[in-house]
Design an enzyme around this catalytic site. Sequence first.
Site: not given
Length: 459
Positions: A116, A231-232, A312, A352, A394
Amino acid sequence: MNINKRFHNIFSILFIFIFFFIGISKSNGYDDEQFGPTINQLEIASDKGMGEVEDDAWEMVGKKGTQFVINDQPFYVNGFNTYWLMVFAADNSTRGKVTEVFQQASSVGLTVCRTWAFNDGQWRALQKSPGDYDEDVFKALDFVVSEARKYKIRLILSLANNWNAYGGKAQYVKWGQAAGLNLTSDDDFFSHPTLRAYYKAHVKTVLNRVNTFTNITYKDDPTVFAWELMNEPRCTSDPTGDKLQSWIQEMAVHIKSMDAKHLVEIGSEGFYGPSAPDRAQFNPNSYATQVGTDFIRHHQTLGIDFASVHIYPDSWISQTISDTHIQFTKSWMDAHIEDAEKYLGIPVIFAEFGVSTKDSGYNSSFRDALISTVYKTLLNSTKKGGGGAGSLLWQLFPDGTDYMDDGYAIVLSKSPSTSNIVSLHSTRLAIFNSRCSMRCKWGCKKRNALETFLYNDEL
Protein backbone atom coordinates in the site's frame (compact mmCIF):
# COMPACT_ATOMS: atom_id res chain seq x y z
CA MET A 1 27.63 -6.50 -23.18
CA ASN A 2 31.41 -6.90 -23.47
CA ILE A 3 32.99 -10.19 -24.64
CA ASN A 4 34.36 -11.18 -21.22
CA LYS A 5 30.99 -10.79 -19.57
CA ARG A 6 29.30 -12.69 -22.41
CA PHE A 7 31.63 -15.67 -21.96
CA HIS A 8 31.16 -15.46 -18.21
CA ASN A 9 27.39 -15.63 -18.57
CA ILE A 10 27.52 -18.52 -21.03
CA PHE A 11 29.80 -20.36 -18.61
CA SER A 12 27.36 -19.59 -15.81
CA ILE A 13 24.39 -21.01 -17.73
CA LEU A 14 26.34 -24.22 -18.36
CA PHE A 15 26.89 -24.59 -14.63
CA ILE A 16 23.20 -23.96 -14.02
CA PHE A 17 22.31 -26.64 -16.54
CA ILE A 18 24.50 -29.17 -14.71
CA PHE A 19 22.76 -28.38 -11.46
CA PHE A 20 19.36 -28.80 -13.13
CA PHE A 21 20.33 -32.17 -14.57
CA ILE A 22 21.33 -33.40 -11.12
CA GLY A 23 18.26 -31.83 -9.50
CA ILE A 24 15.74 -33.35 -11.91
CA SER A 25 16.58 -36.89 -10.89
CA LYS A 26 15.65 -35.97 -7.31
CA SER A 27 12.42 -34.14 -8.08
CA ASN A 28 9.17 -36.11 -8.10
CA GLY A 29 6.67 -33.29 -7.67
CA TYR A 30 5.86 -30.12 -5.82
CA ASP A 31 5.35 -32.05 -2.57
CA ASP A 32 8.85 -33.55 -2.67
CA GLU A 33 11.34 -31.78 -0.42
CA GLN A 34 14.14 -32.38 -2.95
CA PHE A 35 13.36 -29.90 -5.66
CA GLY A 36 16.76 -29.70 -7.25
CA PRO A 37 18.37 -26.25 -7.36
CA THR A 38 16.88 -23.37 -5.45
CA ILE A 39 17.52 -19.74 -6.28
CA ASN A 40 20.39 -19.69 -3.77
CA GLN A 41 21.99 -22.71 -5.44
CA LEU A 42 21.45 -21.10 -8.82
CA GLU A 43 23.40 -18.04 -7.65
CA ILE A 44 26.23 -20.21 -6.31
CA ALA A 45 26.37 -22.25 -9.51
CA SER A 46 26.61 -19.17 -11.66
CA ASP A 47 29.17 -17.43 -9.43
CA LYS A 48 26.71 -14.55 -9.27
CA GLY A 49 26.65 -14.29 -13.04
CA MET A 50 22.90 -13.83 -13.22
CA GLY A 51 23.14 -11.27 -10.44
CA GLU A 52 25.36 -9.19 -12.69
CA VAL A 53 22.73 -9.36 -15.42
CA GLU A 54 20.12 -8.18 -12.93
CA ASP A 55 22.32 -5.26 -11.88
CA ASP A 56 22.75 -4.23 -15.49
CA ALA A 57 19.03 -4.59 -16.10
CA TRP A 58 17.72 -2.46 -13.23
CA GLU A 59 15.68 -0.40 -15.59
CA MET A 60 11.97 0.28 -15.97
CA VAL A 61 9.72 -2.70 -16.50
CA GLY A 62 7.74 -2.28 -19.70
CA LYS A 63 5.47 -4.44 -21.78
CA LYS A 64 5.59 -5.81 -25.28
CA GLY A 65 2.36 -7.41 -26.39
CA THR A 66 1.30 -9.87 -23.71
CA GLN A 67 4.70 -10.01 -21.98
CA PHE A 68 6.48 -7.82 -19.47
CA VAL A 69 9.94 -6.81 -20.62
CA ILE A 70 13.14 -5.38 -19.20
CA ASN A 71 15.68 -4.24 -21.76
CA ASP A 72 13.36 -5.72 -24.39
CA GLN A 73 13.66 -9.21 -22.84
CA PRO A 74 10.71 -11.05 -21.24
CA PHE A 75 10.26 -10.73 -17.49
CA TYR A 76 7.97 -13.29 -15.87
CA VAL A 77 6.96 -12.55 -12.29
CA ASN A 78 6.87 -14.59 -9.11
CA GLY A 79 5.92 -12.24 -6.32
CA PHE A 80 4.02 -11.61 -3.12
CA ASN A 81 1.87 -9.20 -1.16
CA THR A 82 2.77 -7.58 2.15
CA TYR A 83 0.42 -4.64 2.48
CA TRP A 84 1.58 -3.20 5.83
CA LEU A 85 5.20 -2.35 5.00
CA MET A 86 4.80 1.45 5.23
CA VAL A 87 3.09 1.30 8.61
CA PHE A 88 5.74 -1.02 10.03
CA ALA A 89 8.51 1.16 8.64
CA ALA A 90 7.03 4.18 10.43
CA ASP A 91 7.90 2.67 13.81
CA ASN A 92 11.52 1.98 14.73
CA SER A 93 10.47 -1.04 16.78
CA THR A 94 8.99 -2.77 13.72
CA ARG A 95 11.02 -1.29 10.87
CA GLY A 96 13.37 -4.28 10.85
CA LYS A 97 10.47 -6.51 9.77
CA VAL A 98 10.41 -4.68 6.43
CA THR A 99 14.00 -5.67 5.80
CA GLU A 100 13.30 -9.22 6.98
CA VAL A 101 10.42 -9.81 4.61
CA PHE A 102 12.46 -8.55 1.65
CA GLN A 103 15.41 -10.74 2.69
CA GLN A 104 13.23 -13.82 2.97
CA ALA A 105 11.38 -13.11 -0.28
CA SER A 106 14.66 -12.65 -2.11
CA SER A 107 15.99 -15.94 -0.70
CA VAL A 108 13.26 -17.86 -2.57
CA GLY A 109 13.59 -15.77 -5.73
CA LEU A 110 10.53 -13.53 -5.44
CA THR A 111 10.98 -10.42 -7.57
CA VAL A 112 7.85 -8.27 -7.13
CA CYS A 113 5.99 -7.08 -4.03
CA ARG A 114 2.58 -5.42 -3.94
CA THR A 115 2.01 -3.04 -1.03
CA TRP A 116 0.00 0.00 0.00
CA ALA A 117 1.06 3.56 -0.83
CA PHE A 118 -1.96 4.90 1.02
CA ASN A 119 -3.24 5.23 4.57
CA ASP A 120 -6.00 7.78 4.67
CA GLY A 121 -7.14 9.42 7.90
CA GLN A 122 -6.51 6.37 10.06
CA TRP A 123 -3.97 5.41 12.72
CA ARG A 124 -0.48 6.36 11.55
CA ALA A 125 -2.02 7.91 8.44
CA LEU A 126 0.05 8.96 5.45
CA GLN A 127 -2.64 11.40 4.33
CA LYS A 128 -4.16 12.92 7.47
CA SER A 129 -6.65 14.99 5.48
CA PRO A 130 -6.83 15.96 1.79
CA GLY A 131 -3.39 17.26 0.85
CA ASP A 132 -2.03 17.09 4.42
CA TYR A 133 0.67 14.43 4.83
CA ASP A 134 2.65 13.06 7.75
CA GLU A 135 6.28 13.46 6.70
CA ASP A 136 7.47 10.71 9.04
CA VAL A 137 5.09 8.22 7.42
CA PHE A 138 6.15 9.37 3.96
CA LYS A 139 9.77 8.76 4.98
CA ALA A 140 8.66 5.28 6.01
CA LEU A 141 7.36 4.68 2.49
CA ASP A 142 10.69 6.02 1.19
CA PHE A 143 12.41 3.39 3.32
CA VAL A 144 10.22 0.61 1.91
CA VAL A 145 11.11 1.62 -1.64
CA SER A 146 14.83 1.91 -0.88
CA GLU A 147 14.91 -1.49 0.89
CA ALA A 148 13.07 -3.14 -1.98
CA ARG A 149 15.69 -1.85 -4.37
CA LYS A 150 18.50 -3.25 -2.18
CA TYR A 151 17.00 -6.73 -2.48
CA LYS A 152 16.19 -6.41 -6.20
CA ILE A 153 12.46 -6.52 -5.57
CA ARG A 154 10.17 -4.27 -7.57
CA LEU A 155 6.99 -2.77 -6.14
CA ILE A 156 3.40 -2.52 -7.26
CA LEU A 157 2.19 0.48 -5.28
CA SER A 158 -1.55 0.66 -4.70
CA LEU A 159 -2.90 4.19 -4.32
CA ALA A 160 -6.27 3.71 -2.57
CA ASN A 161 -8.58 1.08 -1.09
CA ASN A 162 -12.10 0.07 -1.96
CA TRP A 163 -12.47 -1.26 1.58
CA ASN A 164 -12.46 0.64 4.87
CA ALA A 165 -9.08 -0.64 6.03
CA TYR A 166 -6.48 2.13 5.91
CA GLY A 167 -9.24 4.64 5.18
CA GLY A 168 -10.45 3.58 1.77
CA LYS A 169 -13.05 5.31 -0.36
CA ALA A 170 -15.22 5.72 2.76
CA GLN A 171 -12.63 8.08 4.24
CA TYR A 172 -12.69 10.24 1.12
CA VAL A 173 -16.47 10.46 1.45
CA LYS A 174 -16.13 11.47 5.12
CA TRP A 175 -13.71 14.21 4.12
CA GLY A 176 -16.17 15.40 1.51
CA GLN A 177 -19.05 15.41 3.97
CA ALA A 178 -16.91 17.38 6.45
CA ALA A 179 -16.37 19.92 3.68
CA GLY A 180 -20.14 20.30 3.26
CA LEU A 181 -20.69 18.06 0.23
CA ASN A 182 -24.00 16.24 -0.13
CA LEU A 183 -22.77 12.66 -0.33
CA THR A 184 -24.99 9.66 0.32
CA SER A 185 -22.89 6.64 -0.69
CA ASP A 186 -19.29 5.51 -0.46
CA ASP A 187 -19.52 5.01 -4.24
CA ASP A 188 -19.70 8.80 -4.58
CA PHE A 189 -15.93 8.49 -4.38
CA PHE A 190 -15.99 7.44 -8.04
CA SER A 191 -18.32 10.15 -9.34
CA HIS A 192 -18.16 13.35 -7.30
CA PRO A 193 -15.71 15.81 -8.87
CA THR A 194 -14.35 17.01 -5.51
CA LEU A 195 -13.54 13.48 -4.36
CA ARG A 196 -11.98 12.72 -7.73
CA ALA A 197 -9.84 15.83 -7.24
CA TYR A 198 -8.78 14.63 -3.76
CA TYR A 199 -7.66 11.31 -5.21
CA LYS A 200 -5.86 12.91 -8.15
CA ALA A 201 -4.00 15.22 -5.79
CA HIS A 202 -2.87 12.23 -3.72
CA VAL A 203 -1.62 10.47 -6.86
CA LYS A 204 0.29 13.58 -7.90
CA THR A 205 1.89 13.86 -4.47
CA VAL A 206 3.08 10.25 -4.45
CA LEU A 207 4.38 10.25 -8.02
CA ASN A 208 6.34 13.46 -7.47
CA ARG A 209 7.73 12.47 -4.10
CA VAL A 210 11.54 12.58 -3.93
CA ASN A 211 12.74 9.62 -1.90
CA THR A 212 14.70 10.86 1.11
CA PHE A 213 16.89 7.74 1.10
CA THR A 214 17.72 7.47 -2.60
CA ASN A 215 17.05 11.02 -3.83
CA ILE A 216 15.11 9.48 -6.73
CA THR A 217 11.63 10.77 -7.59
CA TYR A 218 9.09 7.96 -7.42
CA LYS A 219 7.96 8.48 -11.00
CA ASP A 220 11.57 8.04 -12.15
CA ASP A 221 12.41 5.01 -10.02
CA PRO A 222 12.64 1.59 -11.75
CA THR A 223 11.99 0.01 -8.34
CA VAL A 224 8.34 0.82 -8.97
CA PHE A 225 6.98 -1.95 -11.16
CA ALA A 226 3.54 -0.36 -11.58
CA TRP A 227 0.96 1.99 -10.14
CA GLU A 228 -2.31 0.42 -9.04
CA LEU A 229 -5.37 2.67 -9.13
CA MET A 230 -7.16 0.98 -6.24
CA ASN A 231 -7.24 -2.26 -4.29
CA GLU A 232 -10.25 -4.27 -5.52
CA PRO A 233 -12.50 -1.44 -6.77
CA ARG A 234 -16.21 -2.17 -6.73
CA CYS A 235 -19.16 0.13 -7.40
CA THR A 236 -22.25 -1.80 -6.35
CA SER A 237 -24.53 1.23 -6.81
CA ASP A 238 -24.01 0.93 -10.58
CA PRO A 239 -24.03 -2.70 -11.82
CA THR A 240 -23.60 -1.49 -15.41
CA GLY A 241 -19.96 -0.65 -14.70
CA ASP A 242 -20.33 2.79 -16.27
CA LYS A 243 -19.46 4.79 -13.16
CA LEU A 244 -16.33 2.80 -12.44
CA GLN A 245 -15.37 2.84 -16.12
CA SER A 246 -15.47 6.64 -16.18
CA TRP A 247 -13.30 6.82 -13.05
CA ILE A 248 -10.74 4.36 -14.45
CA GLN A 249 -10.49 6.32 -17.71
CA GLU A 250 -9.88 9.61 -15.95
CA MET A 251 -7.37 8.27 -13.44
CA ALA A 252 -5.34 6.23 -15.91
CA VAL A 253 -4.91 9.28 -18.13
CA HIS A 254 -4.09 11.38 -15.06
CA ILE A 255 -1.23 9.08 -14.08
CA LYS A 256 0.09 8.74 -17.61
CA SER A 257 0.10 12.52 -18.03
CA MET A 258 2.62 12.75 -15.18
CA ASP A 259 4.43 9.46 -15.62
CA ALA A 260 4.49 7.86 -19.05
CA LYS A 261 7.31 5.48 -18.11
CA HIS A 262 5.66 3.29 -15.48
CA LEU A 263 2.99 0.66 -16.03
CA VAL A 264 -0.53 1.24 -14.71
CA GLU A 265 -3.11 -1.34 -13.64
CA ILE A 266 -6.55 -1.17 -12.06
CA GLY A 267 -6.32 -3.53 -9.08
CA SER A 268 -9.44 -5.45 -10.07
CA GLU A 269 -10.59 -8.86 -8.87
CA GLY A 270 -11.40 -9.99 -12.40
CA PHE A 271 -15.19 -10.29 -12.32
CA TYR A 272 -16.92 -10.32 -15.70
CA GLY A 273 -19.65 -7.77 -16.38
CA PRO A 274 -22.22 -6.70 -18.97
CA SER A 275 -19.77 -6.20 -21.84
CA ALA A 276 -18.98 -9.94 -21.99
CA PRO A 277 -22.09 -11.91 -20.98
CA ASP A 278 -20.66 -15.13 -22.41
CA ARG A 279 -17.76 -14.88 -19.93
CA ALA A 280 -20.02 -14.54 -16.88
CA GLN A 281 -20.10 -18.34 -16.70
CA PHE A 282 -16.58 -18.15 -15.26
CA ASN A 283 -17.58 -15.87 -12.37
CA PRO A 284 -17.59 -17.62 -9.00
CA ASN A 285 -21.22 -16.67 -8.29
CA SER A 286 -24.09 -14.57 -9.63
CA TYR A 287 -23.34 -11.71 -7.24
CA ALA A 288 -20.00 -11.13 -8.96
CA THR A 289 -21.85 -9.77 -11.99
CA GLN A 290 -23.59 -7.13 -9.85
CA VAL A 291 -20.66 -5.34 -8.18
CA GLY A 292 -20.15 -2.72 -10.89
CA THR A 293 -16.99 -4.20 -12.40
CA ASP A 294 -16.46 -5.33 -15.98
CA PHE A 295 -13.14 -7.10 -16.55
CA ILE A 296 -13.01 -6.95 -20.36
CA ARG A 297 -14.30 -3.42 -20.78
CA HIS A 298 -12.27 -1.92 -17.94
CA HIS A 299 -9.04 -3.43 -19.24
CA GLN A 300 -9.58 -2.03 -22.71
CA THR A 301 -9.18 1.46 -21.25
CA LEU A 302 -6.47 3.70 -22.66
CA GLY A 303 -3.56 3.85 -20.22
CA ILE A 304 -4.16 0.46 -18.57
CA ASP A 305 -1.08 -1.61 -19.34
CA PHE A 306 -1.87 -5.00 -17.84
CA ALA A 307 -4.71 -6.89 -16.25
CA SER A 308 -5.00 -7.79 -12.59
CA VAL A 309 -7.01 -10.72 -11.25
CA HIS A 310 -7.50 -12.10 -7.74
CA ILE A 311 -8.28 -15.71 -6.78
CA TYR A 312 -10.27 -16.46 -3.61
CA PRO A 313 -12.48 -19.51 -4.03
CA ASP A 314 -12.71 -19.86 -0.24
CA SER A 315 -14.29 -16.41 -0.04
CA TRP A 316 -16.31 -16.50 -3.24
CA ILE A 317 -17.56 -20.11 -3.37
CA SER A 318 -17.38 -21.77 0.04
CA GLN A 319 -15.30 -21.50 3.21
CA THR A 320 -15.22 -25.29 3.36
CA ILE A 321 -12.17 -26.61 1.53
CA SER A 322 -12.91 -28.87 -1.44
CA ASP A 323 -11.57 -29.94 -4.82
CA THR A 324 -14.06 -27.49 -6.34
CA HIS A 325 -11.70 -24.70 -5.27
CA ILE A 326 -8.87 -26.18 -7.33
CA GLN A 327 -11.14 -26.69 -10.34
CA PHE A 328 -12.39 -23.11 -10.11
CA THR A 329 -8.86 -21.73 -9.82
CA LYS A 330 -7.79 -23.51 -12.99
CA SER A 331 -10.80 -22.42 -15.07
CA TRP A 332 -10.69 -18.86 -13.67
CA MET A 333 -7.05 -18.51 -14.63
CA ASP A 334 -7.42 -20.11 -18.05
CA ALA A 335 -10.30 -17.78 -18.89
CA HIS A 336 -8.36 -14.64 -17.97
CA ILE A 337 -5.19 -15.76 -19.72
CA GLU A 338 -7.30 -16.34 -22.83
CA ASP A 339 -8.78 -12.85 -22.42
CA ALA A 340 -5.31 -11.34 -22.17
CA GLU A 341 -4.15 -13.09 -25.31
CA LYS A 342 -7.22 -12.97 -27.55
CA TYR A 343 -9.18 -9.89 -26.54
CA LEU A 344 -6.98 -7.50 -24.61
CA GLY A 345 -3.47 -7.99 -25.99
CA ILE A 346 -1.87 -7.25 -22.61
CA PRO A 347 -0.22 -9.32 -19.86
CA VAL A 348 -2.24 -10.57 -16.90
CA ILE A 349 -1.00 -10.93 -13.31
CA PHE A 350 -2.87 -12.93 -10.70
CA ALA A 351 -2.14 -10.30 -8.10
CA GLU A 352 -3.67 -11.99 -5.07
CA PHE A 353 -4.25 -15.66 -4.36
CA GLY A 354 -4.25 -17.83 -1.29
CA VAL A 355 -6.25 -19.92 1.14
CA SER A 356 -7.04 -19.19 4.79
CA THR A 357 -5.96 -21.42 7.64
CA LYS A 358 -9.30 -20.51 9.22
CA ASP A 359 -11.28 -22.35 6.52
CA SER A 360 -13.12 -25.52 7.47
CA GLY A 361 -11.07 -28.52 6.37
CA TYR A 362 -7.88 -26.49 5.84
CA ASN A 363 -4.52 -28.24 5.81
CA SER A 364 -1.12 -27.25 4.50
CA SER A 365 -1.26 -29.87 1.75
CA PHE A 366 -4.30 -28.16 0.28
CA ARG A 367 -2.54 -24.80 0.36
CA ASP A 368 0.40 -26.35 -1.46
CA ALA A 369 -1.98 -27.88 -4.01
CA LEU A 370 -3.64 -24.50 -4.64
CA ILE A 371 -0.31 -22.72 -5.06
CA SER A 372 0.94 -25.50 -7.33
CA THR A 373 -2.19 -25.17 -9.46
CA VAL A 374 -1.58 -21.45 -9.91
CA TYR A 375 2.08 -21.98 -10.79
CA LYS A 376 1.47 -24.88 -13.17
CA THR A 377 -1.27 -22.97 -14.98
CA LEU A 378 1.07 -20.04 -15.44
CA LEU A 379 3.87 -22.28 -16.69
CA ASN A 380 1.54 -23.66 -19.35
CA SER A 381 1.24 -20.09 -20.62
CA THR A 382 4.86 -19.13 -20.01
CA LYS A 383 6.31 -21.98 -22.03
CA LYS A 384 4.38 -20.65 -25.05
CA GLY A 385 5.40 -17.06 -24.42
CA GLY A 386 1.79 -16.33 -23.49
CA GLY A 387 -0.09 -13.73 -21.50
CA GLY A 388 0.07 -15.44 -18.10
CA ALA A 389 2.76 -13.07 -16.88
CA GLY A 390 2.95 -13.78 -13.17
CA SER A 391 1.38 -14.16 -9.76
CA LEU A 392 1.62 -12.64 -6.29
CA LEU A 393 0.98 -14.70 -3.17
CA TRP A 394 -1.35 -13.27 -0.55
CA GLN A 395 0.59 -12.90 1.65
CA LEU A 396 4.18 -13.22 2.90
CA PHE A 397 4.99 -12.47 6.55
CA PRO A 398 8.28 -12.63 8.46
CA ASP A 399 8.60 -14.33 11.84
CA GLY A 400 7.05 -12.50 14.77
CA THR A 401 4.15 -10.90 12.90
CA ASP A 402 1.55 -13.58 13.57
CA TYR A 403 -0.70 -11.07 15.32
CA MET A 404 -1.27 -9.44 11.90
CA ASP A 405 -2.28 -12.74 10.27
CA ASP A 406 -5.68 -12.69 8.55
CA GLY A 407 -5.44 -16.44 8.03
CA TYR A 408 -3.60 -16.18 4.73
CA ALA A 409 -0.11 -15.37 6.03
CA ILE A 410 2.77 -17.54 4.86
CA VAL A 411 5.86 -17.56 7.08
CA LEU A 412 8.47 -19.33 4.98
CA SER A 413 10.53 -20.56 7.94
CA LYS A 414 7.45 -22.35 9.29
CA SER A 415 6.29 -23.70 5.93
CA PRO A 416 9.17 -25.66 4.33
CA SER A 417 7.03 -27.44 1.71
CA THR A 418 5.42 -24.17 0.59
CA SER A 419 8.83 -22.48 0.58
CA ASN A 420 10.17 -25.21 -1.72
CA ILE A 421 7.26 -24.80 -4.13
CA VAL A 422 7.80 -21.04 -4.30
CA SER A 423 11.56 -21.45 -4.75
CA LEU A 424 11.18 -24.00 -7.54
CA HIS A 425 8.78 -21.76 -9.44
CA SER A 426 11.12 -18.80 -9.02
CA THR A 427 13.98 -20.88 -10.38
CA ARG A 428 12.00 -21.92 -13.42
CA LEU A 429 10.96 -18.34 -14.19
CA ALA A 430 14.52 -17.09 -13.67
CA ILE A 431 15.69 -19.58 -16.27
CA PHE A 432 12.93 -18.59 -18.69
CA ASN A 433 14.00 -14.99 -18.29
CA SER A 434 17.74 -15.74 -18.57
CA ARG A 435 17.26 -18.04 -21.57
CA CYS A 436 15.52 -15.23 -23.34
CA SER A 437 18.38 -12.89 -22.54
CA MET A 438 20.64 -15.41 -24.29
CA ARG A 439 18.41 -15.00 -27.40
CA CYS A 440 16.91 -18.48 -27.06
CA LYS A 441 13.75 -18.76 -29.11
CA TRP A 442 10.33 -19.56 -27.71
CA GLY A 443 8.69 -22.78 -28.79
CA CYS A 444 11.88 -24.78 -29.20
CA LYS A 445 10.85 -28.43 -29.65
CA LYS A 446 14.08 -29.86 -28.34
CA ARG A 447 13.43 -31.70 -25.04
CA ASN A 448 16.64 -32.11 -23.10
CA ALA A 449 17.06 -32.21 -19.33
CA LEU A 450 16.62 -28.47 -19.00
CA GLU A 451 13.44 -28.60 -21.08
CA THR A 452 12.11 -31.35 -18.84
CA PHE A 453 12.80 -29.28 -15.74
CA LEU A 454 11.01 -26.29 -17.20
CA TYR A 455 8.05 -27.94 -18.88
CA ASN A 456 7.22 -31.25 -17.19
CA ASP A 457 3.63 -30.94 -15.98
CA GLU A 458 4.28 -33.58 -13.34
CA LEU A 459 6.81 -31.42 -11.53
